[in-house]
Design an enzyme around this catalytic site. Structure first.
Site, PDB file in Angstrom:
ATOM      1  N   LYS A  88       0.832  -1.219   0.000  1.00  0.00           N
ATOM      2  CA  LYS A  88       0.000   0.000   0.000  1.00  0.00           C
ATOM      3  C   LYS A  88       0.863   1.264   0.000  1.00  0.00           C
ATOM      4  O   LYS A  88       0.615   2.188  -0.765  1.00  0.00           O
ATOM      5  CB  LYS A  88      -0.916   0.005   1.229  1.00  0.00           C
ATOM      6  CG  LYS A  88      -2.118  -0.910   1.111  1.00  0.00           C
ATOM      7  CD  LYS A  88      -3.163  -0.608   2.172  1.00  0.00           C
ATOM      8  CE  LYS A  88      -2.739  -1.055   3.556  1.00  0.00           C
ATOM      9  NZ  LYS A  88      -2.655  -2.512   3.695  1.00  0.00           N
ATOM     10  N   THR A  89       1.861   1.285   0.881  1.00  0.00           N
ATOM     11  CA  THR A  89       2.712   2.477   0.986  1.00  0.00           C
ATOM     12  C   THR A  89       3.470   2.704  -0.311  1.00  0.00           C
ATOM     13  O   THR A  89       3.638   3.841  -0.760  1.00  0.00           O
ATOM     14  CB  THR A  89       3.697   2.321   2.166  1.00  0.00           C
ATOM     15  OG1 THR A  89       2.953   2.043   3.349  1.00  0.00           O
ATOM     16  CG2 THR A  89       4.507   3.590   2.377  1.00  0.00           C
ATOM     17  N   ASP A 131      -3.955   7.204   2.321  1.00  0.00           N
ATOM     18  CA  ASP A 131      -3.615   5.826   2.708  1.00  0.00           C
ATOM     19  C   ASP A 131      -4.612   5.338   3.759  1.00  0.00           C
ATOM     20  O   ASP A 131      -5.217   6.135   4.482  1.00  0.00           O
ATOM     21  CB  ASP A 131      -2.195   5.812   3.281  1.00  0.00           C
ATOM     22  CG  ASP A 131      -1.623   4.408   3.399  1.00  0.00           C
ATOM     23  OD1 ASP A 131      -2.193   3.477   2.796  1.00  0.00           O
ATOM     24  OD2 ASP A 131      -0.602   4.238   4.096  1.00  0.00           O
ATOM     25  N   GLU A 132      -4.781   4.022   3.861  1.00  0.00           N
ATOM     26  CA  GLU A 132      -5.640   3.400   4.888  1.00  0.00           C
ATOM     27  C   GLU A 132      -7.039   4.033   4.902  1.00  0.00           C
ATOM     28  O   GLU A 132      -7.583   4.374   5.947  1.00  0.00           O
ATOM     29  CB  GLU A 132      -4.996   3.526   6.283  1.00  0.00           C
ATOM     30  CG  GLU A 132      -3.594   2.948   6.389  1.00  0.00           C
ATOM     31  CD  GLU A 132      -3.547   1.427   6.431  1.00  0.00           C
ATOM     32  OE1 GLU A 132      -4.589   0.777   6.175  1.00  0.00           O
ATOM     33  OE2 GLU A 132      -2.465   0.886   6.706  1.00  0.00           O
ATOM     34  N   GLN A 190      -9.494  -5.003   6.251  1.00  0.00           N
ATOM     35  CA  GLN A 190      -8.716  -4.613   7.436  1.00  0.00           C
ATOM     36  C   GLN A 190      -9.353  -3.424   8.162  1.00  0.00           C
ATOM     37  O   GLN A 190      -8.671  -2.698   8.882  1.00  0.00           O
ATOM     38  CB  GLN A 190      -7.277  -4.272   7.039  1.00  0.00           C
ATOM     39  CG  GLN A 190      -6.508  -5.479   6.514  1.00  0.00           C
ATOM     40  CD  GLN A 190      -5.036  -5.161   6.295  1.00  0.00           C
ATOM     41  OE1 GLN A 190      -4.272  -4.961   7.236  1.00  0.00           O
ATOM     42  NE2 GLN A 190      -4.627  -5.116   5.046  1.00  0.00           N
ATOM     43  N   ARG A 233      -0.279 -10.780   9.630  1.00  0.00           N
ATOM     44  CA  ARG A 233       0.961 -10.166  10.138  1.00  0.00           C
ATOM     45  C   ARG A 233       2.117 -11.160  10.056  1.00  0.00           C
ATOM     46  O   ARG A 233       3.273 -10.774  10.124  1.00  0.00           O
ATOM     47  CB  ARG A 233       0.835  -9.726  11.603  1.00  0.00           C
ATOM     48  CG  ARG A 233      -0.238  -8.717  11.965  1.00  0.00           C
ATOM     49  CD  ARG A 233      -0.257  -7.503  11.115  1.00  0.00           C
ATOM     50  NE  ARG A 233      -1.184  -7.654  10.008  1.00  0.00           N
ATOM     51  CZ  ARG A 233      -1.185  -6.923   8.910  1.00  0.00           C
ATOM     52  NH1 ARG A 233      -0.281  -5.991   8.749  1.00  0.00           N
ATOM     53  NH2 ARG A 233      -2.069  -7.117   7.947  1.00  0.00           N
TER      54      ARG A 233
END
Length: 683
Positions: free
Chosen positions: A17-18, A203-204, A234, A586
């Protein structure tokens, strides 16, 4: 390269994503020649924002200080400092942290003659926070009360906001609410920022609340060059205001939007991803995607059912020691997740007993320690002398003999005259309101603040902190105590100097206000250091955005995880399932799921059914840890078909991955056995 229209990037866990946002910013600057200050990049933690800045700088080969890259709150502070007069507050406003909010709320409760035992600060703060996230001001809130309790909340909310204004202060929720207010009520200011931010990247996006959604929506209306990156699977923060509908209804909010799915995972093994995919597929409210990887298939997920939470914790400790030796891992490669902090006790005891270094994320935070808050209060008061919370904290620290009665007289006078606390002290001293001894101390305090204020204008914040410690005698007072606790507090204060030094180095900003903005907006995850010496213990909610070679998810029982409060509503249960998906993804190489047949939690012992999230994983992805391997406990009675009854005296993990048992049999004495081949049965 899709830059000129709304774009939703549905990015699965570990899919980069980043990277999407950093590469897009670099592309805009390098290939399209977009000016850096025409780009706005928004994320949720300072850590993520700093990582983005570093990556973009690396891609472009130069600093990107002109790109507006930061959290929603830091962007809001930057704009509000410039236009605060439009919301009726001066630009040196203070930003309250959680402790400050609680202190202010206690004052409100007292002033309204409410019983603090019946009406504690926490629920009021939470309810007001939810109202602000929904952009509901005190007046509007008061118009729609539906119960006696809400009528009390309305009065508390109104008084709380009045006290904030009196202190020239904003809380975290005010930052966002006031930015929306500023934009809605000032067309010229909104138009300026709409034209300034020609490209917006968020983002997010699944974590945005209504206020954050409105900020993005308002800014994007002029150019519609909006890219949001997120993962509906998420979305785990509804309890703090995040609204999953923001990402699920993106195409409705921005007609003609394009959707791109990122489904390749670069983090985990395929077996972990397959299991996570199967679990999350049981959710109805999702856009749908299927994670895959070019990584190896990897080990199956280990499932261990312990007799109780003590056995569960001991198993985890032994597995950590075993894997650490066998795989050459560092302790920092291990993370143990739990649904609630209350589950950490047994885990901590097991870590201590086995000599395993560990850190709990979410414990007492550095910036909440008394000595740090004391020095920060001095810094805040130097900037904003209407800040009553900081004033009350520092006026008698170190001790000056200014007692409660004197303090009350000063604060009442300042409120009545609507003047700063320093002005109130001066005027009262001129009127000879206090005894000679107190007057002398007040004069010294006034002089101290004026000297420090002058000092702050020509020196760096690092030098200012050192000056405060010297001129107040703060370190001297701690040194005279000659205790171990005092020494730790001295070291913490010295660490604050290091923080200031690091801030100046990273930002080039030596000023006090910039440093206070930075400190005010730091979160828990921002302070999670990259180090390999300790096992991480933390809640599942704190784990998002992190990754570890080895992950343990504990307490996989109905009523524990999923939490008992989620079992009534489908939406709540789906959020719990998303939380399990976050926890599972994770893990990079090894994933353990553990449960207990009986568990003592909150003082009650219960026997719970195994979590539905385990049952939703097909058997082919799971490897149960059987009692033939390492499920034995020291002190347990066992039976061997040849040697009869015995008691386990020691359980020893070996370097080759096996486990050695030392068993004292009734008839033949001690035997050293490998657990895998021992053929023992528990009695």
């Amino acid at each position: 390269m899709y830059t000129e229209a709304p774009l939703l990037v549905l990015a699965g866990a570990g899919s980069g994503k980043t990277r999407v946002i950093t590469y897009k910013i670099a592309y805009l600057v390098k290939e399209l020649d977009i000016f850096e200050d025409n780009i706005l990049g928004v994320t949720f933690t300072n850590k993520a924002a700093n990582e983005m800045k570093t990556r973009v700088a690396r891609l472009l080969g130069k600093s990107v200080s002109d790109v507006w890259l930061g959290t929603f709150h830091s962007i809001a502070v930057k704009i509000l400092r410039r236009y605060s007069q439009y919301i009726g507050i001066n630009n040196s406003f203070s930003i309250l942290d959680e402790d400050d909010q609680t202190s202010l709320m206690k004052e409100v409760i007292s002033e309204l003659n409410l019983d603090i035992k019946r009406y504690p600060p926490g629920p009021f703060i939470d309810r007001i926070s939810k109202a602000k996230e929904s952009l509901i001001d005190p007046v509007t809130f008061g118009e729609f009360v539906e119960s006696y309790y809400e009528s009390i909340v309305a009065k508390v909310y109104q008084r709380y906001q009045e006290k904030l204004m009196r202190n020239q202060a904003l809380d975290f929720d005010d930052l966002l609410m006031n930015l929306v207010k500023l934009f809605r009520e000032n067309e010229r200011i909104l138009s300026y920022y709409q034209n300034k931010f020609r490209y917006i990247l968020v983002d997010e996006y699944q974590d945005t609340n209504y206020a954050q959604y409105m900020i993005v929506f308002l800014l994007a209306q002029a150019h519609r060059r909006l890219t949001v990156v997120g993962d509906d699977d998420q979305a785990i923060y509804s309890w703090r205001g995040a609204d999953i509908r923001n990402i699920l209804e993106f195409e409705k909010d921005f007609p003609g939007a394009k959707v791109i799915r990122l489904e390749q995972n670069y983090r985990s093994t395929q077996n972990i991803l397959d299991a996570a995919n199967k679990v999350i597929a049981h959710n109805r409210f999702r856009k749908g995607k299927n994670l895959w990887t070019n990584n190896e298939r990897g080990n199956r997920i280990k499932l261990y059912i312990a007799k109780d939470e003590i056995a569960e914790a001991n198993f985890i400790a032994r597995e950590i020691i075993l894997l650490q030796k066998r795989e050459g891992l560092n302790f920092g490669d291990f993370a143990v997740f739990y649904r609630t902090h209350a589950q950490s006790r047994a885990l901590e005891e097991a870590m201590i007993k086995n000599g395993i270094p560990y850190r709990i994320i979410g414990g007492v935070k550095f910036y909440q320690r008394k000595e740090i808050k004391d020095i920060l209060a001095y810094l805040k008061f130097i900037v904003n002398q209407y800040d009553g919370i900081s004033f009350k904290r520092i006026v008698n620290v170190p001790r000056r003999g200014i007692g409660g009665a004197t303090l009350s007289k000063i604060t009442d006078y300042a409120t009545e005259k609507n003047i700063s606390y320093l002005e109130a002290m001066k005027e009262l001293n001129q009127k000879d309101e206090f005894g000679k001894k107190i007057e002398k101390e007040i004069d010294k305090f006034i002089q101290l603040i004026e000297d420090l204020t002058g000092f702050s204008k020509i020196h760096s914040v690092e030098e200012l902190i050192i000056e405060i410690l010297d001129k107040t005698g703060y370190i001297k007072e701690l040194t005279e105590l000659q205790t171990a606790t005092a020494q730790v507090r001295i070291e913490n204060v010295e660490e604050l100097i290091s923080v200031a030094k690091e801030f100046i180095k990273n930002t080039g900003d030596t000023g006090l206000e910039g440093f206070l903005n930075y400190i005010s907006l730091i979160s828990d995850i921002d302070t999670l250091e990259e180090e390999n010496s300790s096992v991480i213990l933390m809640t599942l909610h704190g784990a998002k955005g992190l990754e570890f070679p080895v992950v343990f998810i504990t307490g996989m029982e109905e009523g524990v995880f999923p939490h008992s409060l989620s079992l009534g509503e489908r939406e709540d249960l789906e959020e719990e399932r998303r939380l399990s998906y976050v926890g599972m993804t994770r893990a990079k190489r090894y994933l353990y799921l553990t449960a207990a047949e009986i568990r003592t939690l909150y003082g009650h012992t219960n026997s719970n059914e195994i979590s539905r999230f385990i049952k939703e994983i097909p058997e082919e992805y799971i490897e149960p840890v059987t009692k033939g391997e390492i499920a034995f406990e020291r002190g347990e009675r066992v039976w061997h078909s040849r040697w009869g009854e015995g008691i386990i005296q020691e359980v020893r993990p070996l370097e080759d991955g096996e486990t050695e048992l030392i068993v004292a049999f009734n008839d033949i004495g001690k035997k050293h056995l490998l657990a895998r081949y021992a053929g023992l049965e528990k009695l």
